[in-house]
Design a protein around this motif. Structure first.
Motif, PDB file in Angstrom:
ATOM      1  N   ILE A  94      -2.349  -5.761 -20.680  1.00 62.34           N
ATOM      2  CA  ILE A  94      -2.734  -4.754 -19.685  1.00 62.34           C
ATOM      3  C   ILE A  94      -1.467  -4.299 -18.968  1.00 62.34           C
ATOM      4  N   LYS A  95      -1.214  -2.999 -18.976  1.00 60.20           N
ATOM      5  CA  LYS A  95      -0.040  -2.456 -18.299  1.00 60.20           C
ATOM      6  C   LYS A  95      -0.390  -2.161 -16.855  1.00 60.20           C
ATOM      7  N   LYS A  96       0.511  -2.559 -15.971  1.00 60.53           N
ATOM      8  CA  LYS A  96       0.306  -2.277 -14.556  1.00 60.53           C
ATOM      9  C   LYS A  96       0.749  -0.846 -14.262  1.00 60.53           C
ATOM     10  N   ALA A  97       0.003  -0.174 -13.405  1.00 57.63           N
ATOM     11  CA  ALA A  97       0.340   1.204 -13.030  1.00 57.63           C
ATOM     12  C   ALA A  97       1.557   1.190 -12.111  1.00 57.63           C
ATOM     13  N   VAL A  98       2.457   2.110 -12.331  1.00 59.62           N
ATOM     14  CA  VAL A  98       3.638   2.225 -11.493  1.00 59.62           C
ATOM     15  C   VAL A  98       3.247   2.990 -10.234  1.00 59.62           C
ATOM     16  N   GLY A  99       3.539   2.414  -9.071  1.00 60.03           N
ATOM     17  CA  GLY A  99       3.140   3.021  -7.803  1.00 60.03           C
ATOM     18  C   GLY A  99       4.203   3.940  -7.232  1.00 60.03           C
ATOM     19  N   LYS A 100       3.976   4.346  -6.003  1.00 65.11           N
ATOM     20  CA  LYS A 100       4.882   5.236  -5.291  1.00 65.11           C
ATOM     21  C   LYS A 100       6.179   4.496  -4.961  1.00 65.11           C
ATOM     22  N   ASP A 101       7.256   5.224  -4.881  1.00 68.77           N
ATOM     23  CA  ASP A 101       8.555   4.668  -4.522  1.00 68.77           C
ATOM     24  C   ASP A 101       8.537   4.323  -3.033  1.00 68.77           C
ATOM     25  N   LYS A 102       8.229   3.079  -2.709  1.00 71.37           N
ATOM     26  CA  LYS A 102       8.094   2.682  -1.308  1.00 71.37           C
ATOM     27  C   LYS A 102       9.435   2.498  -0.614  1.00 71.37           C
ATOM     28  N   ARG A 103      10.520   2.403  -1.393  1.00 69.74           N
ATOM     29  CA  ARG A 103      11.844   2.203  -0.794  1.00 69.74           C
ATOM     30  C   ARG A 103      12.598   3.513  -0.599  1.00 69.74           C
ATOM     31  N   ASN A 104      12.004   4.650  -0.991  1.00 69.69           N
ATOM     32  CA  ASN A 104      12.590   5.978  -0.817  1.00 69.69           C
ATOM     33  C   ASN A 104      13.974   6.089  -1.461  1.00 69.69           C
TER      34      ASN A 104
ATOM     35  N   THR B 249      25.364  -1.269  -3.085  1.00 74.94           N
ATOM     36  CA  THR B 249      25.314  -2.731  -3.126  1.00 74.94           C
ATOM     37  C   THR B 249      24.167  -3.257  -2.278  1.00 74.94           C
ATOM     38  N   LYS B 250      24.019  -2.713  -1.095  1.00 68.66           N
ATOM     39  CA  LYS B 250      22.947  -3.165  -0.203  1.00 68.66           C
ATOM     40  C   LYS B 250      21.568  -2.858  -0.779  1.00 68.66           C
ATOM     41  N   LEU B 251      21.430  -1.693  -1.434  1.00 66.23           N
ATOM     42  CA  LEU B 251      20.123  -1.286  -1.959  1.00 66.23           C
ATOM     43  C   LEU B 251      19.736  -2.019  -3.241  1.00 66.23           C
ATOM     44  N   ARG B 252      20.636  -2.821  -3.804  1.00 68.36           N
ATOM     45  CA  ARG B 252      20.257  -3.653  -4.952  1.00 68.36           C
ATOM     46  C   ARG B 252      19.246  -4.712  -4.548  1.00 68.36           C
ATOM     47  N   SER B 253      19.294  -5.102  -3.288  1.00 68.26           N
ATOM     48  CA  SER B 253      18.354  -6.093  -2.778  1.00 68.26           C
ATOM     49  C   SER B 253      17.015  -5.414  -2.499  1.00 68.26           C
ATOM     50  N   PRO B 254      15.906  -6.025  -2.914  1.00 67.46           N
ATOM     51  CA  PRO B 254      14.598  -5.418  -2.649  1.00 67.46           C
ATOM     52  C   PRO B 254      14.196  -5.477  -1.173  1.00 67.46           C
ATOM     53  N   LEU B 255      14.977  -6.171  -0.355  1.00 65.79           N
ATOM     54  CA  LEU B 255      14.658  -6.268   1.071  1.00 65.79           C
ATOM     55  C   LEU B 255      15.076  -5.024   1.852  1.00 65.79           C
ATOM     56  N   PHE B 256      15.978  -4.230   1.290  1.00 66.97           N
ATOM     57  CA  PHE B 256      16.470  -3.043   1.981  1.00 66.97           C
ATOM     58  C   PHE B 256      15.792  -1.796   1.442  1.00 66.97           C
ATOM     59  N   PHE B 257      15.600  -0.820   2.319  1.00 65.78           N
ATOM     60  CA  PHE B 257      14.995   0.455   1.941  1.00 65.78           C
ATOM     61  C   PHE B 257      15.662   1.566   2.729  1.00 65.78           C
ATOM     62  N   ILE B 258      15.368   2.796   2.370  1.00 65.84           N
ATOM     63  CA  ILE B 258      15.925   3.958   3.065  1.00 65.84           C
ATOM     64  C   ILE B 258      14.837   4.556   3.943  1.00 65.84           C
ATOM     65  N   ASN B 259      15.104   4.630   5.234  1.00 70.31           N
ATOM     66  CA  ASN B 259      14.159   5.216   6.173  1.00 70.31           C
ATOM     67  C   ASN B 259      14.293   6.736   6.107  1.00 70.31           C
ATOM     68  N   PRO B 260      13.227   7.459   5.734  1.00 75.43           N
ATOM     69  CA  PRO B 260      13.342   8.920   5.609  1.00 75.43           C
ATOM     70  C   PRO B 260      13.443   9.636   6.949  1.00 75.43           C
ATOM     71  N   ASN B 261      13.186   8.938   8.052  1.00 73.54           N
ATOM     72  CA  ASN B 261      13.207   9.577   9.369  1.00 73.54           C
ATOM     73  C   ASN B 261      14.473   9.287  10.166  1.00 73.54           C
ATOM     74  N   ARG B 262      15.325   8.415   9.678  1.00 74.45           N
ATOM     75  CA  ARG B 262      16.530   8.036  10.411  1.00 74.45           C
ATOM     76  C   ARG B 262      17.692   8.917   9.980  1.00 74.45           C
ATOM     77  N   LEU B 263      18.468   9.353  10.945  1.00 71.15           N
ATOM     78  CA  LEU B 263      19.622  10.202  10.687  1.00 71.15           C
ATOM     79  C   LEU B 263      20.887   9.372  10.883  1.00 71.15           C
ATOM     80  N   SER B 264      21.800   9.438   9.948  1.00 74.18           N
ATOM     81  CA  SER B 264      23.063   8.705  10.025  1.00 74.18           C
ATOM     82  C   SER B 264      24.204   9.699  10.142  1.00 74.18           C
ATOM     83  N   ILE B 265      25.015   9.551  11.177  1.00 69.23           N
ATOM     84  CA  ILE B 265      26.151  10.443  11.390  1.00 69.23           C
ATOM     85  C   ILE B 265      27.405   9.579  11.387  1.00 69.23           C
ATOM     86  N   ARG B 266      28.336   9.914  10.502  1.00 65.34           N
ATOM     87  CA  ARG B 266      29.586   9.157  10.391  1.00 65.34           C
ATOM     88  C   ARG B 266      30.765  10.056  10.710  1.00 65.34           C
TER      89      ARG B 266
END
Length: 112
Positions: A15-25, A74-91
């Motif tokens: 049984i193949k599992k359905a692929v869900g939405k990209d929760k980590r953006n 490198t940080k996003l290789r870990s499943p614990l990190f995600f990208i917040n679509p509402n946060r703005l980063s200014i460098r």
């Protein structure tokens, strides 16, 4: 060990599992990145529309951007990190920019 067992249907096929939405953006990973000459034509057109391409950047700025992107990757290789679509980063904000000027710039960019 039962959690590692492959679940099968009545015919014995796995049984193949359905692929869900990209929760980590992860689709936002390249947002705001300046395209280089080796990138696709569409990416080059977008970066040219918003202020130029990779070749016009000073070498120090290129190195900073490459390091920041490598750190993010490198940080996003870990499943614990995600990208917040509402946060703005200014460098690399200039020291003379005040809070009011920054607020005006952000709201002006959001209106576009």
């Amino acid at each position: 060990a039962s959690s590692l067992a492959v679940q099968r249907d009545a015919d014995g096929k796995p049984i193949k599992k359905a692929v869900g939405k990209d929760k980590r953006n992860m689709y936002l990973k390249n947002e705001g990145r300046v395209a280089s000459s080796s990138d696709s034509a569409l990416a080059r057109d977008d970066s040219a529309k918003f202020g130029g391409g990779w070749e016009q950047l000073p070498p120090g700025d290129r190195a900073r951007r490459e390091k920041a992107f490598a750190d993010k990757s490198t940080k996003l290789r870990s499943p614990l990190f995600f990208i917040n679509p509402n946060r703005l980063s200014i460098r690399n904000l200039a020291k003379h920019v005040t809070e009011a000027e920054l607020k005006q710039l952000v709201f002006g960019a959001l209106r576009r």
